[in-house]
Enzyme design. Structure first.
Site, PDB file in Angstrom:
ATOM      1  N   LEU A   1       0.861  -1.189   0.000  1.00 18.70           N
ATOM      2  CA  LEU A   1       0.000   0.000   0.000  1.00 18.70           C
ATOM      3  C   LEU A   1       0.892   1.232   0.000  1.00 18.70           C
ATOM      4  CD1 LEU A   1      -2.574  -1.055   2.767  1.00 18.70           C
ATOM      5  CD2 LEU A   1      -2.996  -0.992   0.314  1.00 18.70           C
ATOM      6  N   HIS A   2       0.664   2.139  -0.961  1.00 22.15           N
ATOM      7  CA  HIS A   2       1.498   3.341  -0.979  1.00 22.15           C
ATOM      8  C   HIS A   2       0.727   4.601  -1.374  1.00 22.15           C
ATOM      9  CE1 HIS A   2       1.428   2.454  -5.286  1.00 22.15           C
ATOM     10  NE2 HIS A   2       1.845   3.694  -5.497  1.00 22.15           N
ATOM     11  N   ARG A   3      -0.485   4.461  -1.925  1.00 19.31           N
ATOM     12  CA  ARG A   3      -1.193   5.652  -2.409  1.00 19.31           C
ATOM     13  C   ARG A   3      -1.640   6.518  -1.237  1.00 19.31           C
ATOM     14  NH1 ARG A   3      -1.465   5.721  -7.637  1.00 19.31           N
ATOM     15  NH2 ARG A   3      -1.162   3.737  -8.678  1.00 19.31           N
ATOM     16  N   PRO A   4      -1.447   7.841  -1.364  1.00 15.10           N
ATOM     17  CA  PRO A   4      -1.811   8.742  -0.259  1.00 15.10           C
ATOM     18  C   PRO A   4      -3.238   8.529   0.243  1.00 15.10           C
ATOM     19  CG  PRO A   4      -0.586   9.943  -1.919  1.00 15.10           C
ATOM     20  CD  PRO A   4      -0.809   8.563  -2.476  1.00 15.10           C
TER      21      PRO A   4
ATOM     22  N   ASP B   1      -2.326  -1.497  -3.998  1.00 16.44           N
ATOM     23  CA  ASP B   1      -2.938  -0.352  -4.676  1.00 16.44           C
ATOM     24  C   ASP B   1      -2.023   0.134  -5.799  1.00 16.44           C
ATOM     25  OD1 ASP B   1      -0.934   0.900  -3.226  1.00 16.44           O
ATOM     26  OD2 ASP B   1      -2.271   2.079  -1.957  1.00 16.44           O
TER      27      ASP B   1
END
Length: 367
Positions: free
Chosen positions: A211-214, A285
């Site tokens: 998971l990395h999306r803001p 994501d």
């Protein structure tokens, strides 16, 4: 005969997976006596401790000719730094063609510099769209495609997207996916990371999470709800979560922990894909991971409300779960019931995309 000079831009780790096969195909063409050469420019957009010499060694490409060191800052500051530094670079080392890949800030900024210096631009992975303007990547795609001269595409849908915006048919080259070139070439070299033995992992005994999306990691209550939901519905499976240090700090502050949840440092390419290939499923994501899981026939759940890679859903193993944590359970139930769809071949994702790109570039040199 004059040598046709190509400047290849990479700004973030996934870009290098996409340009590695192009470099190999250019080198093969040179070895056959073709008059072309390349210069690899790393904008330095993402600082990544895993991007050491061994990273380039794993991909079998030389280290970049130059690193513009444009890391950090806001979107605007980073764009400005790349504009300034790449303009100097291209003026000192002019090219006949600038090749940009993907959809990071470097892609857009370097395309802009090239056009203002009257240098042709080719966009690899052109025409993909999420139609979500809250994503910085979508803005980068739209701007880059509006000022490119040549478009190398991964799907028929990407071709249609470009044609709708007025791009001429003879500017579009449907070639496939260079990320998959790298995947297929490197598959025999995948190797277990240290965590494999440390946790006593076995094939299909765990799920990989990224998971990395803001929208997912910066909203603390959202991140906690998602991780809690995943933990609650994955039975006895281990959860291996290569996590950005910033996300790890948030999870620590939120007191998210569980005996089956293993947060590890980000992994190098060969080790990460060994984990993915042997996983029961991947929850992510990331757009690129949905492509890789599809070709490896590994079930994939995407925690986003949209995707710019719909072929991973229609022909691949990916499902768009959405961003509501409550939507996760039905997909995990489907996984455990053995009902997950199998990979159907995605056209031209066959490991030969970069060869097709270089063949087209050679035809451009004659225009």
């Amino acid at each position: 005969m004059m040598t046709y000079k190509i400047t290849i831009i990479a700004g973030a780790r996934p870009n290098f997976m996409k340009i590695a096969p192009i470099i190999h195909a250019i080198q093969a063409a040179k070895d056959r006596g073709e008059s072309l050469d390349y210069r690899l420019v790393h904008t330095g957009q993402h600082y990544d401790q895993n991007m050491s010499g061994s990273f380039f060694e794993q991909l079998n490409i030389p280290e970049p000719h130059v690193n513009l060191e444009c890391s950090g800052g806001t979107q605007a500051e980073q764009t400005a730094a790349i504009l300034v530094n790449f303009e100097k670079e291209l003026m000192v080392n002019p090219a006949d063609l600038v090749v940009v890949v993907g959809d990071v800030t470097s892609t857009m900024a370097c395309a802009l510099v090239a056009q203002k210096l009257h240098t042709k631009v080719a966009h690899v992975e052109a025409g993909i769209r999420s139609d979500d303007w809250t994503m910085p990547e979508e803005i980068n795609r739209l701007v880059t495609d509006s000022i490119s001269n040549y478009f190398f595409t991964t799907s028929e849908l990407a071709n249609e997207n470009l044609l709708k915006t007025g791009v001429e048919d003879n500017q579009i080259f449907y070639v496939g996916n260079t990320m998959i070139d790298t995947l297929l070439k490197q598959k025999p070299n995948f190797r277990p990371p240290a965590v494999w033995n440390h946790l006593g992992l076995k094939p299909k005994s765990y799920i990989v999470m990224t998971l990395h999306r803001p929208a997912n990691v910066d909203e603390e209550s959202q991140l906690k709800a998602m991780v809690d939901e995943i933990i609650a519905n994955t039975k006895e499976l281990s959860l291996v979560f290569p996590v950005h240090p910033r996300t790890a700090k948030i999870l620590e502050r939120l007191n998210v922990s569980h005996p089956r949840l293993h947060m590890v440092d980000p992994l190098p390419y060969l080790e990460f894909n060994y984990l993915v290939e042997n996983a029961k499923a991947v929850i992510t994501d990331s757009g690129g991971i949905t492509e890789e899981t599809s070709v490896m026939n590994v079930p994939c759940m995407t925690l986003r409300d949209n995707t710019e890679r719909p072929e991973t859903i229609t022909l691949g193993t990916n499902e768009l779960v959405g961003t509501n944590p409550e939507a996760i359970k039905p997909y995990l139930d489907k996984l455990f019931n053995g009902d997950w769809k199998q990979y159907k071949t995605i056209p031209l994702w066959d490991g030969k995309t970069a060869e097709r790109i270089v063949t087209h570039i050679l035809s451009l040199t004659e225009r």
